[in-house]
Design a protein around this motif. Sequence first.
Motif, PDB file in Angstrom:
ATOM      1  N   ILE A  99       0.859  -1.181   0.000  1.00 39.87           N
ATOM      2  CA  ILE A  99       0.000   0.000   0.000  1.00 39.87           C
ATOM      3  C   ILE A  99       0.895   1.231   0.000  1.00 39.87           C
ATOM      4  CG2 ILE A  99      -1.544   1.391   1.429  1.00 39.87           C
ATOM      5  CD1 ILE A  99      -3.116  -0.978   2.107  1.00 39.87           C
ATOM      6  N   CYS A 100       0.559   2.183  -0.860  1.00 35.51           N
ATOM      7  CA  CYS A 100       1.347   3.409  -0.959  1.00 35.51           C
ATOM      8  C   CYS A 100       0.380   4.583  -1.064  1.00 35.51           C
ATOM      9  CB  CYS A 100       2.286   3.333  -2.168  1.00 35.51           C
ATOM     10  SG  CYS A 100       3.494   4.650  -2.245  1.00 35.51           S
ATOM     11  N   GLY A 101       0.095   5.211   0.058  1.00 33.00           N
ATOM     12  CA  GLY A 101      -0.920   6.255   0.103  1.00 33.00           C
ATOM     13  C   GLY A 101      -0.339   7.656   0.035  1.00 33.00           C
ATOM     14  N   LEU A 102      -0.656   8.388  -1.023  1.00 35.24           N
ATOM     15  CA  LEU A 102      -0.275   9.784  -1.199  1.00 35.24           C
ATOM     16  C   LEU A 102       1.216  10.030  -0.976  1.00 35.24           C
ATOM     17  CD1 LEU A 102      -3.322  11.633   0.438  1.00 35.24           C
ATOM     18  CD2 LEU A 102      -2.899  11.147  -1.978  1.00 35.24           C
ATOM     19  N   SER A 103       2.032   9.144  -1.510  1.00 31.72           N
ATOM     20  CA  SER A 103       3.486   9.315  -1.432  1.00 31.72           C
ATOM     21  C   SER A 103       4.138   9.453  -2.804  1.00 31.72           C
ATOM     22  CB  SER A 103       4.120   8.114  -0.704  1.00 31.72           C
ATOM     23  OG  SER A 103       3.735   8.071   0.645  1.00 31.72           O
ATOM     24  N   LEU A 104       3.521   8.867  -3.819  1.00 29.95           N
ATOM     25  CA  LEU A 104       4.185   8.779  -5.115  1.00 29.95           C
ATOM     26  C   LEU A 104       4.335  10.125  -5.814  1.00 29.95           C
ATOM     27  CD1 LEU A 104       2.571   5.493  -6.414  1.00 29.95           C
ATOM     28  CD2 LEU A 104       5.012   5.860  -6.023  1.00 29.95           C
ATOM     29  N   HIS A 105       3.470  11.104  -5.528  1.00 29.16           N
ATOM     30  CA  HIS A 105       3.613  12.371  -6.240  1.00 29.16           C
ATOM     31  C   HIS A 105       4.835  13.168  -5.781  1.00 29.16           C
ATOM     32  CE1 HIS A 105       0.294  12.846  -3.202  1.00 29.16           C
ATOM     33  NE2 HIS A 105       1.131  13.752  -2.748  1.00 29.16           N
ATOM     34  N   TYR A 106       5.576  12.654  -4.787  1.00 31.76           N
ATOM     35  CA  TYR A 106       6.859  13.252  -4.426  1.00 31.76           C
ATOM     36  C   TYR A 106       8.019  12.597  -5.192  1.00 31.76           C
ATOM     37  CZ  TYR A 106       3.920  14.879  -0.624  1.00 31.76           C
ATOM     38  OH  TYR A 106       2.893  15.445   0.108  1.00 31.76           O
ATOM     39  N   VAL A 107       7.692  11.635  -6.045  1.00 26.16           N
ATOM     40  CA  VAL A 107       8.695  10.874  -6.797  1.00 26.16           C
ATOM     41  C   VAL A 107       8.601  11.263  -8.272  1.00 26.16           C
ATOM     42  CG1 VAL A 107       9.432   8.555  -7.475  1.00 26.16           C
ATOM     43  CG2 VAL A 107       8.555   8.969  -5.158  1.00 26.16           C
ATOM     44  N   GLU A 108       9.733  11.550  -8.888  1.00 30.29           N
ATOM     45  CA  GLU A 108       9.726  11.984 -10.285  1.00 30.29           C
ATOM     46  C   GLU A 108       9.409  10.842 -11.235  1.00 30.29           C
ATOM     47  OE1 GLU A 108      12.463  14.546 -13.445  1.00 30.29           O
ATOM     48  OE2 GLU A 108      13.330  13.863 -11.542  1.00 30.29           O
ATOM     49  N   ASP A 109      10.091   9.715 -11.080  1.00 28.22           N
ATOM     50  CA  ASP A 109       9.908   8.584 -11.989  1.00 28.22           C
ATOM     51  C   ASP A 109       9.303   7.414 -11.221  1.00 28.22           C
ATOM     52  OD1 ASP A 109       9.995   6.588 -13.871  1.00 28.22           O
ATOM     53  OD2 ASP A 109      12.163   6.638 -14.169  1.00 28.22           O
ATOM     54  N   TRP A 110       8.054   7.082 -11.509  1.00 26.91           N
ATOM     55  CA  TRP A 110       7.371   6.011 -10.782  1.00 26.91           C
ATOM     56  C   TRP A 110       7.866   4.621 -11.163  1.00 26.91           C
ATOM     57  CZ3 TRP A 110       1.454   7.447 -10.332  1.00 26.91           C
ATOM     58  CH2 TRP A 110       1.345   8.641  -9.602  1.00 26.91           C
ATOM     59  N   ARG A 111       8.600   4.505 -12.236  1.00 27.65           N
ATOM     60  CA  ARG A 111       9.096   3.180 -12.627  1.00 27.65           C
ATOM     61  C   ARG A 111      10.014   2.591 -11.567  1.00 27.65           C
ATOM     62  NH1 ARG A 111       8.063   6.356 -16.673  1.00 27.65           N
ATOM     63  NH2 ARG A 111       7.068   5.568 -18.580  1.00 27.65           N
TER      64      ARG A 111
END
Length: 225
Positions: A99-111
């Motif tokens: 589970i990854c809640g509201l953290s990914l938009h701080y990451v440039e490349d989601w790959r």
Amino acid sequence: MAQTYKTQEEDPYCADLEFPAMTELVPPIEGKRVLDAGCGHGRYAEWLIEREADVLAVDKNAEMLEQARRRIGDRAKIRRADITEPLTFVDNSEFDGVICGLSLHYVEDWRRPFREFARILRPGGFLVFSAQHPVDEYVAFEAENYFEIEQERMTWSASGEEIAVPFYRRPFSEVINPLIETGFQLDELVEPKPKESFKEKKPESFEKRLKYPTFLCVRASTSER
């Protein structure tokens, strides 16, 4: 910010819009081993524990982890880790879900994080994540080019101060394509609408959020192999 982050959890945008949509996407987890990636104060970790999952919570921010420890105690393992870097877990055997809640938009490349999540999940494992909606970001920040991945800054209030928080805006394709390219299958995508409890807390925003996207919540899975 770590000291006051709990107020963000209690905000109706999280408590009555994003959080219920996310938890509805999570499959049965009793007895399952789940990674809470970017755990913050441990909101999702606590929810998972209450449903009898075996939880490991990780975050890059040491002060966030300290707040999570106060909340969770010894009911789950808590570890410092950066989801943009390789994770120190064994391939295809460590976790039934992430589970990854509201953290990914701080990451440039989601790959990068998706590749690691896929690597550590058991066959048929799930990934459930939430992020700010690309349309909302595009409009709110008056971006010149929808198709670019660009760093923007939002303003948060913490301990009476205004703090500029950097994040990355991206097009919808850069949400879905990184999933597919790293071996995930898209199972369900939700653009949540606010609960009635949102209306009681923020009546001035309720009607708009019924008609305009705010968050994106996704469930994906790895192949059964």
